[in-house]
Design a protein around this motif. Structure first.
Motif, short mmCIF file in Angstrom:
data_model
loop_
_atom_site.label_atom_id
_atom_site.label_comp_id
_atom_site.label_asym_id
_atom_site.label_seq_id
_atom_site.Cartn_x
_atom_site.Cartn_y
_atom_site.Cartn_z
N ASN A 38 0.83 -1.22 0.00
CA ASN A 38 0.00 0.00 0.00
C ASN A 38 0.87 1.27 0.00
O ASN A 38 0.67 2.18 0.81
CB ASN A 38 -0.96 0.00 1.19
CG ASN A 38 -2.04 -1.06 1.07
OD1 ASN A 38 -2.22 -1.67 0.01
ND2 ASN A 38 -2.77 -1.29 2.14
N ASP A 39 1.79 1.30 -0.93
CA ASP A 39 2.78 2.38 -0.99
C ASP A 39 2.15 3.76 -1.04
O ASP A 39 2.68 4.72 -0.50
CB ASP A 39 3.67 2.16 -2.21
CG ASP A 39 4.62 3.30 -2.43
OD1 ASP A 39 5.63 3.36 -1.70
OD2 ASP A 39 4.36 4.15 -3.31
N TYR A 40 1.01 3.88 -1.70
CA TYR A 40 0.35 5.18 -1.90
C TYR A 40 -0.11 5.82 -0.60
O TYR A 40 -0.49 7.00 -0.59
CB TYR A 40 -0.86 4.99 -2.83
CG TYR A 40 -1.76 3.87 -2.37
CD1 TYR A 40 -2.77 4.09 -1.43
CD2 TYR A 40 -1.56 2.57 -2.83
CE1 TYR A 40 -3.56 3.05 -0.98
CE2 TYR A 40 -2.35 1.53 -2.38
CZ TYR A 40 -3.34 1.78 -1.46
OH TYR A 40 -4.11 0.73 -0.99
N PRO A 45 4.09 9.09 -2.08
CA PRO A 45 4.01 7.79 -2.77
C PRO A 45 5.17 7.62 -3.75
O PRO A 45 5.58 8.57 -4.41
CB PRO A 45 2.66 7.86 -3.49
CG PRO A 45 1.85 8.81 -2.66
CD PRO A 45 2.84 9.85 -2.18
N ALA A 59 0.38 -0.43 -5.73
CA ALA A 59 -0.63 0.61 -5.90
C ALA A 59 -1.97 -0.04 -6.22
O ALA A 59 -2.08 -0.81 -7.17
CB ALA A 59 -0.22 1.56 -7.02
N VAL A 70 -5.90 5.96 -7.70
CA VAL A 70 -5.17 5.16 -6.71
C VAL A 70 -5.75 5.39 -5.32
O VAL A 70 -5.93 6.53 -4.88
CB VAL A 70 -3.68 5.54 -6.72
CG1 VAL A 70 -2.93 4.79 -5.63
CG2 VAL A 70 -3.07 5.24 -8.08
N ARG A 81 -5.13 11.92 -8.00
CA ARG A 81 -4.26 10.81 -7.59
C ARG A 81 -4.44 9.63 -8.55
O ARG A 81 -5.03 8.61 -8.21
CB ARG A 81 -4.58 10.41 -6.14
CG ARG A 81 -4.11 11.46 -5.13
CD ARG A 81 -4.55 11.12 -3.72
NE ARG A 81 -4.00 9.86 -3.23
CZ ARG A 81 -2.80 9.74 -2.64
NH1 ARG A 81 -2.03 10.80 -2.49
NH2 ARG A 81 -2.39 8.56 -2.20
N LEU A 83 -2.78 6.79 -11.37
CA LEU A 83 -1.60 5.95 -11.49
C LEU A 83 -0.50 6.67 -12.27
O LEU A 83 0.68 6.55 -11.94
CB LEU A 83 -1.97 4.64 -12.19
CG LEU A 83 -0.87 3.57 -12.25
CD1 LEU A 83 -0.58 3.01 -10.86
CD2 LEU A 83 -1.26 2.44 -13.19
N TYR A 87 2.80 7.44 -10.08
CA TYR A 87 3.80 6.40 -10.35
C TYR A 87 4.42 6.47 -11.73
O TYR A 87 5.65 6.54 -11.87
CB TYR A 87 3.18 5.01 -10.10
CG TYR A 87 2.90 4.78 -8.64
CD1 TYR A 87 3.91 4.34 -7.78
CD2 TYR A 87 1.65 5.06 -8.10
CE1 TYR A 87 3.68 4.17 -6.43
CE2 TYR A 87 1.41 4.90 -6.75
CZ TYR A 87 2.43 4.46 -5.92
OH TYR A 87 2.20 4.31 -4.58
#
Length: 276
Positions: A38-40, A45, A59, A70, A81, A83, A87
């Motif tokens: 759950n990096d976000y 992030p 993600a 995300v 937010r 992807l 990222y």
């Protein structure tokens, strides 16, 4: 098709003209076993994970209209937010700046584990279109051959297996489960096997790991590695303390490829410390 890549490359120039890149010149050297669950949910992030040397980040995405948003739950989603914003664009900028690498001087790819939360087939179809705009930095499957690049996207969650298997060219790969282990699925399609630690192992880090469970763990790793696949467990103990460290020790000793955590600094300190 190339619009996103052009935007990303433009971002490179902007970043280089600034006082310092957002990802920081002091980024750590890569840790092959470090996976950001759950990096976000971290303050920055992707960037926080890279600063701690993580080589795999997760993600969760929802398809809302034509946007890949995300978030962990639907009510967490915010319009900006996406992807791409969190990222893909930062990774494209970083790879362009680092001569085709996520970490300067290292050929270690970054795994971007994308967990599809809704409308599996529709979401993947949209994701596939988006990924084509970033193809220069992505590992791809191309008519039976895998061409490794700086970033490898792996699809978890609501995975449309039949659709993905039918693709002659793919910019993403499939996250299998233990039921897929040693069933003939190739690493060219399924390079990763993930599963819930608690559905396989009763041990939670109290006392020594029972011999039969230790043997089971090592047998899983051996079979996966023989088939060219990597292994990850989620829901391992993650509260700081002796129990978590004991589990991490067994995972590292067994050769688990991705150790799952929300505690970036804690896992970095563990992996950079001496083995027992």
């Amino acid at each position: 098709m190339l619009r996103r890549l052009s935007v990303a490359l433009g971002l490179v120039a902007t970043m280089l003209l600034g006082a310092a890149p957002a990802w920081g010149a002091g980024s750590s050297s890569p840790l092959a076993q470090a996976h950001a669950h759950n990096d976000y949910e971290h303050e920055r992030p992707l960037l926080d994970a890279l600063d701690h040397g993580f080589t795999s980040v997760e993600a969760d995405i929802y398809l809302v209209g034509d946007k890949l948003l995300v978030g962990h739950d639907f009510w967490d989603l915010r319009p900006g937010r996406t992807l791409q914003n969190l990222y893909l664009d930062p990774l494209a900028a970083r790879v362009a700046s680092n001569n085709g690498q996520v970490y300067p001087g290292s050929q270690q790819p970054l795994q971007l584990l994308v967990d599809i939360k809704n409308s599996g087939t529709k979401t993947y179809t949209e994701l596939d279109q988006v990924l084509q705009s970033y193809r220069e930095m992505l590992t791809r499957y191309d008519f039976g051959q895998v061409h490794t690049s700086a970033v490898t996207v792996v699809i978890s969650g609501d995975r449309p297996r039949d659709l993905m298997e039918d693709q002659s060219v793919r910019y993403a790969f499939y996250d299998g489960r233990m039921s897929d282990l040693d069933t003939g699925a190739t690493s060219a399609f399924m390079p990763l096997i993930s599963d819930n630690w608690n559905s396989l192992f009763a041990w939670q880090g109290v006392g020594p790991m029972p011999t039969e469970q230790q043997t089971q763990l090592r047998d899983i790793i051996a079979v996966a590695h023989q088939n060219g696949q990597r292994v990850r467990f989620w829901a391992t103990p993650d509260e700081p303390g002796a129990q978590r460290e004991a589990v991490w020790h067994e995972l590292r000793a067994a050769g688990v490829d991705h150790i799952n955590t929300d505690d970036l600094a804690g896992l970095e300190n563990f992996l950079r410390g001496p083995t027992r």
